[in-house]
Design a protein around this motif. Sequence first.
Motif, PDB file in Angstrom:
ATOM      1  N   ASN A   9       0.861  -1.193   0.000  1.00  0.00           N
ATOM      2  CA  ASN A   9       0.000   0.000   0.000  1.00  0.00           C
ATOM      3  C   ASN A   9       0.893   1.237   0.000  1.00  0.00           C
ATOM      4  O   ASN A   9       1.487   1.548   1.024  1.00  0.00           O
ATOM      5  N   PRO A  10       1.091   1.917  -1.129  1.00  0.00           N
ATOM      6  CA  PRO A  10       0.425   1.725  -2.428  1.00  0.00           C
ATOM      7  C   PRO A  10       0.947   0.490  -3.161  1.00  0.00           C
ATOM      8  O   PRO A  10       1.984  -0.064  -2.774  1.00  0.00           O
ATOM      9  N   ILE A  11       0.251   0.086  -4.234  1.00  0.00           N
ATOM     10  CA  ILE A  11       0.673  -1.109  -4.941  1.00  0.00           C
ATOM     11  C   ILE A  11       0.619  -0.941  -6.474  1.00  0.00           C
ATOM     12  O   ILE A  11       1.205  -1.741  -7.213  1.00  0.00           O
ATOM     13  N   SER A  16       5.894  -6.440  -9.860  1.00  0.00           N
ATOM     14  CA  SER A  16       5.938  -7.870  -9.558  1.00  0.00           C
ATOM     15  C   SER A  16       4.995  -8.715 -10.419  1.00  0.00           C
ATOM     16  O   SER A  16       5.394  -9.784 -10.891  1.00  0.00           O
ATOM     17  N   PRO A  17       3.729  -8.279 -10.662  1.00  0.00           N
ATOM     18  CA  PRO A  17       2.867  -9.119 -11.511  1.00  0.00           C
ATOM     19  C   PRO A  17       3.481  -9.366 -12.886  1.00  0.00           C
ATOM     20  O   PRO A  17       3.498 -10.510 -13.368  1.00  0.00           O
ATOM     21  N   GLN A  18       4.033  -8.328 -13.473  1.00  0.00           N
ATOM     22  CA  GLN A  18       4.660  -8.464 -14.804  1.00  0.00           C
ATOM     23  C   GLN A  18       5.848  -9.441 -14.735  1.00  0.00           C
ATOM     24  O   GLN A  18       5.991 -10.323 -15.573  1.00  0.00           O
ATOM     25  N   ILE A  19       6.665  -9.288 -13.714  1.00  0.00           N
ATOM     26  CA  ILE A  19       7.859 -10.129 -13.568  1.00  0.00           C
ATOM     27  C   ILE A  19       7.452 -11.599 -13.398  1.00  0.00           C
ATOM     28  O   ILE A  19       7.975 -12.490 -14.081  1.00  0.00           O
ATOM     29  N   HIS A  20       6.488 -11.851 -12.510  1.00  0.00           N
ATOM     30  CA  HIS A  20       6.120 -13.252 -12.242  1.00  0.00           C
ATOM     31  C   HIS A  20       5.380 -13.886 -13.416  1.00  0.00           C
ATOM     32  O   HIS A  20       5.502 -15.091 -13.639  1.00  0.00           O
ATOM     33  N   ARG A  21       4.651 -13.087 -14.182  1.00  0.00           N
ATOM     34  CA  ARG A  21       3.994 -13.656 -15.365  1.00  0.00           C
ATOM     35  C   ARG A  21       5.045 -14.090 -16.386  1.00  0.00           C
ATOM     36  O   ARG A  21       4.922 -15.138 -17.007  1.00  0.00           O
ATOM     37  N   VAL A  34      -1.402 -11.534  -9.089  1.00  0.00           N
ATOM     38  CA  VAL A  34      -2.010 -10.201  -9.182  1.00  0.00           C
ATOM     39  C   VAL A  34      -1.450  -9.274  -8.090  1.00  0.00           C
ATOM     40  O   VAL A  34      -0.797  -9.746  -7.151  1.00  0.00           O
ATOM     41  N   ALA A  35      -1.728  -7.980  -8.223  1.00  0.00           N
ATOM     42  CA  ALA A  35      -1.351  -7.002  -7.191  1.00  0.00           C
ATOM     43  C   ALA A  35      -2.576  -6.712  -6.337  1.00  0.00           C
ATOM     44  O   ALA A  35      -3.672  -6.519  -6.863  1.00  0.00           O
ATOM     45  N   ILE A  36      -2.392  -6.692  -5.022  1.00  0.00           N
ATOM     46  CA  ILE A  36      -3.515  -6.411  -4.116  1.00  0.00           C
ATOM     47  C   ILE A  36      -3.147  -5.255  -3.183  1.00  0.00           C
ATOM     48  O   ILE A  36      -2.088  -5.270  -2.551  1.00  0.00           O
TER      49      ILE A  36
END
Length: 267
Positions: A9-11, A16-21, A34-36
């Motif tokens: 928070n903030p996110i 990270s989502p792009q990297i892990h995909r 996903v980012a939460i």
Amino acid sequence: MDKYAVWGNPIAQSKSPQIHRVFAQQTQQNLDYVAILGDEQHFEQQLLAFFAEGAKGCNITAPFKERAFQLADQHSERCLLAQACNTLKKLPDGTLYADNTDGAGLVSDLQRLGWLQPHQSILILGAGGATKGVLLPLLQAQQRITVANRTLSKATELAEKFRPYGEIQVCTLDVIPVQKFDLIINATSLGLQGKTVAIDPAIWQQAGAVYDMQYSKGADTPFIALAKQQGAQHYSDGFGMLVGQAAHAFYLWRGVMPDVVPLLDEL
Ligand code: ATR
């Protein structure tokens, strides 16, 4: 499909989502990441609900690393020493295992850059959470560490804790010994305000390489800009460390180590 996420928070800014995909694609792992946006008040309840719904693991970023550490049932040694968690994994018995892959990410990135030989002298600026997260892997890589911090007592506290693992000295920012440091690492939070710490120009003159644990898209971080001004020839921001910590988290979850180089080239 196995579910993962990064909580912070903030996110919205998280890569990270792009990297892990990209890692999942590269290693042919079927997962969703996903980012939460964590709620400052209800973070613990939210995170427990996420795992109760079947999630397999997550990354944790500011400001929740210490709270995630407290919430976990088991911890790796490096996580216990950092007192902060950036990676959680749900174990088969349903309990939560906490790790901290930040230091391993830094060490991997320094190896990639060819900057990590045994018995080097490293100057780390700052003695906050970022420093705590990387000291154990650096000491295990046989580095001789000097931690310089505005508040000496915080550096001294770290040194007492980490001295069993290797050579570590402390000082304040204004009395850093004038000597050759093979590597200077910025681990202060000053870059977030567009500022840098001031250190004796004689230290810059003898520096081998310069690394900023922060990173900045499209422009130099304030610390890298200063290093260049002071004539540094070898410098890097912390983007490779970010990708490195992600790779070590991915390995913890999936048992397969992704190759960071194609991703760093792409991004
Ligand atoms: P992080 O988790 O990013 O490491 P932190 O734990 O708050 O954040 O630590 C911030 C670090 O930046 C500390 O080493 C802090 O020095 P102090 O321990 O003396 O507070 C350093 N820092 C922050 N603002 C600073 C400033 N204006 N001058 C020098 N150091 C500063």
